[in-house]
Each structure stands twice: as structure tokens, then as C-alpha cells.
Design an enzyme around this catalytic site. Structure first.
Site, PDB file in Angstrom:
ATOM      1  N   SER A  80     -19.914  40.498 -41.945  1.00 57.23           N
ATOM      2  CA  SER A  80     -20.498  39.675 -41.128  1.00 57.23           C
ATOM      3  C   SER A  80     -22.088  39.809 -40.809  1.00 57.23           C
ATOM      4  O   SER A  80     -22.623  39.800 -42.194  1.00 57.23           O
ATOM      5  CB  SER A  80     -19.806  40.028 -39.654  1.00 57.23           C
ATOM      6  OG  SER A  80     -20.216  38.984 -38.812  1.00 57.23           O
ATOM      7  N   LYS A  90     -11.756  41.614 -44.807  1.00 64.29           N
ATOM      8  CA  LYS A  90     -10.703  41.231 -43.571  1.00 64.29           C
ATOM      9  C   LYS A  90      -9.700  40.538 -44.087  1.00 64.29           C
ATOM     10  O   LYS A  90      -9.991  39.457 -44.964  1.00 64.29           O
ATOM     11  CB  LYS A  90     -11.467  40.671 -42.351  1.00 64.29           C
ATOM     12  CG  LYS A  90     -12.426  39.373 -42.617  1.00 64.29           C
ATOM     13  CD  LYS A  90     -13.132  38.817 -41.482  1.00 64.29           C
ATOM     14  CE  LYS A  90     -13.856  37.671 -41.490  1.00 64.29           C
ATOM     15  NZ  LYS A  90     -14.501  37.421 -40.433  1.00 64.29           N
ATOM     16  N   ASP A 108     -24.685  33.618 -39.372  1.00 66.70           N
ATOM     17  CA  ASP A 108     -24.553  34.885 -40.054  1.00 66.70           C
ATOM     18  C   ASP A 108     -24.047  34.674 -41.524  1.00 66.70           C
ATOM     19  O   ASP A 108     -23.519  33.701 -41.725  1.00 66.70           O
ATOM     20  CB  ASP A 108     -23.812  35.917 -39.185  1.00 66.70           C
ATOM     21  CG  ASP A 108     -22.578  35.439 -39.003  1.00 66.70           C
ATOM     22  OD1 ASP A 108     -22.219  34.337 -39.247  1.00 66.70           O
ATOM     23  OD2 ASP A 108     -21.392  36.435 -38.862  1.00 66.70           O
ATOM     24  N   ARG A 116     -20.425  33.218 -36.940  1.00 66.97           N
ATOM     25  CA  ARG A 116     -21.142  33.140 -35.660  1.00 66.97           C
ATOM     26  C   ARG A 116     -22.189  31.921 -35.612  1.00 66.97           C
ATOM     27  O   ARG A 116     -22.547  31.408 -36.805  1.00 66.97           O
ATOM     28  CB  ARG A 116     -21.906  34.571 -35.557  1.00 66.97           C
ATOM     29  CG  ARG A 116     -20.996  35.700 -35.476  1.00 66.97           C
ATOM     30  CD  ARG A 116     -21.647  36.864 -35.200  1.00 66.97           C
ATOM     31  NE  ARG A 116     -20.827  37.972 -35.103  1.00 66.97           N
ATOM     32  CZ  ARG A 116     -21.061  39.179 -34.461  1.00 66.97           C
ATOM     33  NH1 ARG A 116     -22.194  39.414 -33.657  1.00 66.97           N
ATOM     34  NH2 ARG A 116     -20.116  40.315 -34.312  1.00 66.97           N
TER      35      ARG A 116
END
Length: 547
Positions: free
Chosen positions: A147, A157, A305, A310
Site C-alpha cells: 500500500s 494480500k 497511493d 486510497r
């Protein structure tokens, strides 16, 4: 925490991450399973770490990829796995490691056509659209990303067949199996050589860009943005969405200017964050200072990001919006401009997000669902169409399509950025102006988040607190109305506690990746009341931790 004197300035050349050293560490340093810091651990957004600290190395990724392959087999997930990576240096290395293991296990993998990067929301969107058709078996995905974390970090992830972050039962299983593999010196890990991986007929190039871009008109009013001629400035911040904005502008006739087209794994062009480290945090005025200097050149400017889950929203004249403020505005606008959404549909917030959201949702006569930290808590509701919007105070959110069906079940920085332009195009007022009106109606919130150093033992105590552990009856001069260790929206444990009064609250929870606990505070009275909340919140947490 004091603001670093170089915050908002570019890093000196000698302070940039040493890429040869970082990549050497990835391949040569071996994790010690007896060291808790070097084990596989899935937090709210997967496993993260740095090769230099022996917390994100080839051994970790080999073990995680094998565990994922075994999990898929146990669940009869036979469709292609959608695999993406962001622009961090370790992401490229981990991407190849994952490919070598998945192909050795006979897993069909879809990757970006002609190479390149794939944002988190694009992976979620691809999984969901594939599984809706269900022609080749159910699919899932992996995203290689830490991230917004600094350049020396890596992350991975797993997104389930429902498109979003896998729930705790899944990640606990994967972490347990991965650590077993590490403990056995990776015996049981299947892996192809680089040449055999490249020759494998299991790797399928996929046009993620057009697949995602062509569908955007079903979630955002692109015609309204084009008609209003909204001037949009975009700082990709060197992230994985770099090649998406031009196709978006071309297809929908939008006025989009990319202010910085650079991609460099040192992220040397991102100004230092408040602590003096490079961090691609689009909610930070320091990291976003490059775009802020250009705010008056555009009607709306946006930053994202590296994995594009985000968003940072900059309004001409007023600057960078507080993430909580934008969530409140987005909820109000969407509830009034998505006529096909059912009136009884839920709007989600994490319990550490601003109380302004509670007041706005209540004022709209809508239903609020308050959940623990982590976007995984929204997956089921958004997947089923029972939750219209899910947002986090850390500048991440997603929402349903115009027809109330699922778009993504992971945070989507693209649609949140484009929504700001839609709001301006449709209402004639930018999001900050809408928020100012909310403040006039519901009151001015004062919000803060701080990190407090904590040992592993203290973090464990905090994560297992019971309501009866809090014996105080007042907080910052007001009667305590609620003490929560479980979220009211779904009854899930919050891994800490939240204490509320009539005009203020605080929440404390241990960090999943650092030796700190986080305190979130908000007052609807004043900055002085917020300071009193902070003082008493620290004292209360110290008392239950017995430090």
C-alpha cells in the site's frame, strides 16, 4: 509527535533506499521462524514487511504462495487467479516468486497484458466480473503491494472469490500453513524455474486496463463530468494506476492532466511525510505537497497511493480534504444521487471514523453500519448489495454501481477520485464546500490519531480487553455513555476498545505491523477538549495495560 523539519521536502539522494541492498536481502536473508517479527502474519491488509528486516523475503513469499495454492485446492477454486503488483521494488521480485509457485501447483494465472502494474481495485473488479459469468470456475486474486508504506517495504494480500480482502478465517489458515512451511525449511513448496515459469501455458495475459476503464460509466456519471468540463489534475504518486488515466480521459472525453508521470521504485519524487520518511500517503499534506502547489490550476486534483486503494482529494482554493470529511460528503451525495439504491440500504464506517458520518447518515434517515478496522468487514455486505458504501478513515472507500449491484469489494481510489469531479459537475460545488455546509448543520469535529509505543505483551492485552476492564465513569468532563470491545454493526471484536461520551470519543487498538498501539480521538467541542480527551485516553489505556 513532532513534525520532521524536512517534512514536505524531497529526500536527499543519500537517504533513498539502496535498491541493490534491498533486492539482495530479499533473496539471501532467511527468516527465523522462532522470531515473531519474522513469521508470516496477516494484518488488516495482508502480510507486510521489509527484506532488510527479514520480514518480507523470498522465503515468506514462497510459503504464502504455496499456502494459497493449497487453500484454493481445498476449496475447489478452479478458475484463474488474478495477479497484480504495484510499483514498489520488492513487488516485482515477489510477483515472479508467486508465479513460480502457482504455476508449479497447476494454477492458471492472469496477469497484465504486456506486463506492467495492476491496482488493487482492478483485481477486485476482475474477480467479481469473472465470477458473475462463472464460465471457467470461480476465481480469486493476489495483489503484491504494501500500500502506501515506504519504498523499502513489501506486501502481499489475498482477495477471495467475493473480490475483497479475505476474511480472518482464511488468512489465519494461510498464515498457519505458511509458517509450517517456513518451519520445515520450505519442504513441500513446489516451484518452477524461471525459464519453465515463462514457458508455462498457465500464464494468461489479460487486458485489465480496458476491462476496468470500459465499465467505469456504470459506477460514475462520466457524462456529467465531461459536460461540465471539470479540469482534473492527477498525481499518480508513482503508483500502479499510472497507465489508467489516459485511457479514462480518452474514452470519456475528460480534461485530465497527469502532473507527474514518473515511476521510480525509490519514490524520490514523493516529498517526505511528517516523520521524515518517504511514504506515499495521499491523505498526508506533506506527501501531497507537490500536488497542493498546483491546486489552483485545476477544479479538482487527486492523488492515490501505489496500489490505488486510497484517495486524496484536493479542492481549488481550499486544499487537501480531511479523509473523514470526504467520506461524509460522499455518503450524503451518493444517497441523494443514486435513485436506484434501495432506501433501506446500509452505509458503512469503521468505528474509528469520524462521528460526523453518524450525524450525516442519521440526518438523511439512512442506516449506518459500524464495523471494526479493515475493509474485509464490508465485503459480504457490498457483495450481496446490502451495503451501498464502505469507507475507512485512512482514505479508502468503495461503493455500489448505479444499479445497486456490486462494483468492487475492495477500496477503490479511482472511483473515489472521480466521484469528487462528479460532485462538482452535478451540484456546482466542490466537496469541501459541501463539507462546510455539513459542519454548519451538525457541528465542527476535531479529530486526531496518535501512535503510542507498546510491547508485544501490551498489544496482546489491549487486543483482548473486556468491557468490565474499564471502570472509569467519566472522560474529559463528560459521562461515559458507551464502552465497546465489539462493533455495533456486526458484533465483531474490534481488537481494542472504544469509549464514547455525548460530545467525544476515543478508540485504542494495537497495530498489526508495528510495536505501537493507535489512539483515535474526536471532539465536537474544541481543540482544548480534544487535548483533554487525549490525556485521559492515554491514562485510561495505561491503567488497563498496567504500565
Amino acid at each position: 509527535m513532532a513534525i520532521h523539519p524536512q517534512a514536505g521536502q524531497l529526500a536527499s539522494h543519500d537517504s533513498l533506499v539502496n535498491l541493490p541492498e534491498l533486492m539482495t536481502a530479499y533473496y539471501l536473508k532467511k527468516p527465523c521462524i522462532k522470531n515473531p517479527e519474522e513469521r508470516v502474519s496477516f494484518g488488516t491488509s495482508g502480510h507486510r514487511g521489509s527484506a532488510l528486516l527479514v520480514s518480507f523475503n523470498e522465503g515468506h513469499i514462497l510459503a504464502i504462495a504455496q499456502a494459497i495454492a493449497e487453500y484454493r485446492q481445498s476449496q475447489n477454486i478452479t478458475g484463474p487467479l488474478y495477479l497484480g503488483k504495484d510499483t514498489h521494488a520488492l513487488s516485482a521480485a515477489a510477483f515472479q516468486t508467486v508465479l513460480s509457485v502457482l504455476t508449479a501447483n497447476g494454477v492458471k494465472v492472469r496477469t497484465q497484458l504486456n506486463g506492467g502494474y495492476t491496482p488493487t481495485p482492478v483485481i477486485s473488479h476482475a474477480i467479481l466480473t469473472h465470477n458473475k459469468m462463472n464460465q471457467q470456475g470461480l476465481s480469486d486474486g493476489l495483489v503484491i503491494t504494501p500500500s502506501h508504506n515506504p519504498p523499502e517495504d513489501g506486501g502481499i494480500k489475498y482477495n477471495s472469490i467475493k473480490g475483497g480482502p479475505a476474511d480472518k478465517d482464511i488468512t489465519d489458515w494461510v498464515a498457519k500453513r505458511a509458517n509450517e512451511l517456513l518451519e520445515s525449511n520450505l519442504v513441500g513448496v513446489k516451484r518452477l524455474s524461471s525459464d519453465d515459469t515463462d514457458k508455462s501455458d498457465l500464464i494468461e495475459p489479460f487486458d485489465f486496463i480496458n476491462h476496468y476503464v470500459d465499465d467505469l460509466e456504470n459506477v460514475i456519471d462520466m457524462k456529467a463530468i465531461a459536460k461540465a468540463k471539470i479540469r482534473i489534475g492527477v498525481d499518480p504518486m508513482g503508483g500502479s494506476g499510472i497507465h489508467y488515466w489516459e485511457p479514462i480521459a480518452k474514452k470519456y472525453g475528460l480534461d485530465i492532466t497527469i502532473v507527474n508521470p514518473e515511476v521510480d521504485p525509490t519514490f524520490r519524487f514523493v516529498p517526505l511525510d511528517k516523520d521524515g520518511r518517504i511514504r506515499m500517503d495521499c491523505s498526508s499534506p506533506y506527501s501531497m505537497s507537490n500536488l497542493l502547489t498546483l491546486k489552483d490550476d485545476f477544479d479538482i486534483a487527486v492523488g492515490n497511493d501505489p496500489d490505488y486503494d486510497r484517495h486524496g482529494i484536493v479542492c481549488a482554493g481550499s486544499g487537501l480534504m480531511n479523509p473523514n470529511a470526504y467520506l461524509a460528503v460522499a455518503i450524503e451525495y451518493l444517497s441523494q444521487h443514486r435513485p436506484e439504491w434501495p432506501k433501506d440500504i446500509q452505509f458503512g464506517k469503521t468505528l474509528v471514523s469520524s462521528g460526523m458520518i453518524d450525524r450525516v447518515v442519521n440526518g438523511l434517515g439512512r442506516t449506518l453500519c459500524e464495523v471494526p478496522v479493515g475493509f474485509k468487514w464490508y465485503v459480504e455486505g457490498m457483495y450481496e448489495g446490502a451495503m451501498a458504501f464502505g469507507g475507512e478513515e485512512s482514505a479508502g472507500a468503495s461503493f455500489l454501481r448505479k444499479d445497486a449491484s456490486v462494483w468492487t469489494t475492495d477500496k477503490d481510489g479511482f472511483i473515489m477520485a472521480l466521484l469528487a469531479a462528479e460532485i462538482l459537475a452535478v451540484t456546482g460545488k466542490d466537496p469541501q464546500t459541501h463539507y462546510d455546509a455539513q459542519v454548519s448543520k451538525y457541528g465542527q469535529p476535531f479529530y486526531k490519531r496518535i501512535d503510542v509505543v507498546a510491547t508485544l505483551a501490551q498489544k496482546s492485552i489491549l487486543g483482548a480487553l473486556d468491557v468490565k476492564d474499564v471502570t472509569q465513569t467519566e472522560l474529559a468532563g463528560e459521562k461515559i455513555l458507551n464502552v465497546l470491545t465489539h462493533a455495533p454493526g456486526n458484533g465483531a471484536a474490534i481488537g481494542g476498545l472504544k469509549v464514547s461520551t455525548e460530545n467525544g470519543w476515543f478508540a485504542a487498538r494495537p497495530s498489526g505491523t508495528e510495536n505501537v498501539y493507535k489512539i483515535y480521538l474526536e471532539s465536537f467541542v474544541s481543540e482544548e477538549h480534544l487535548a483533554e480527551l487525549e490525556k485521559e485516553a492515554k491514562a485510561l489505556v495505561d491503567s488497563v495495560l498496567k504500565v
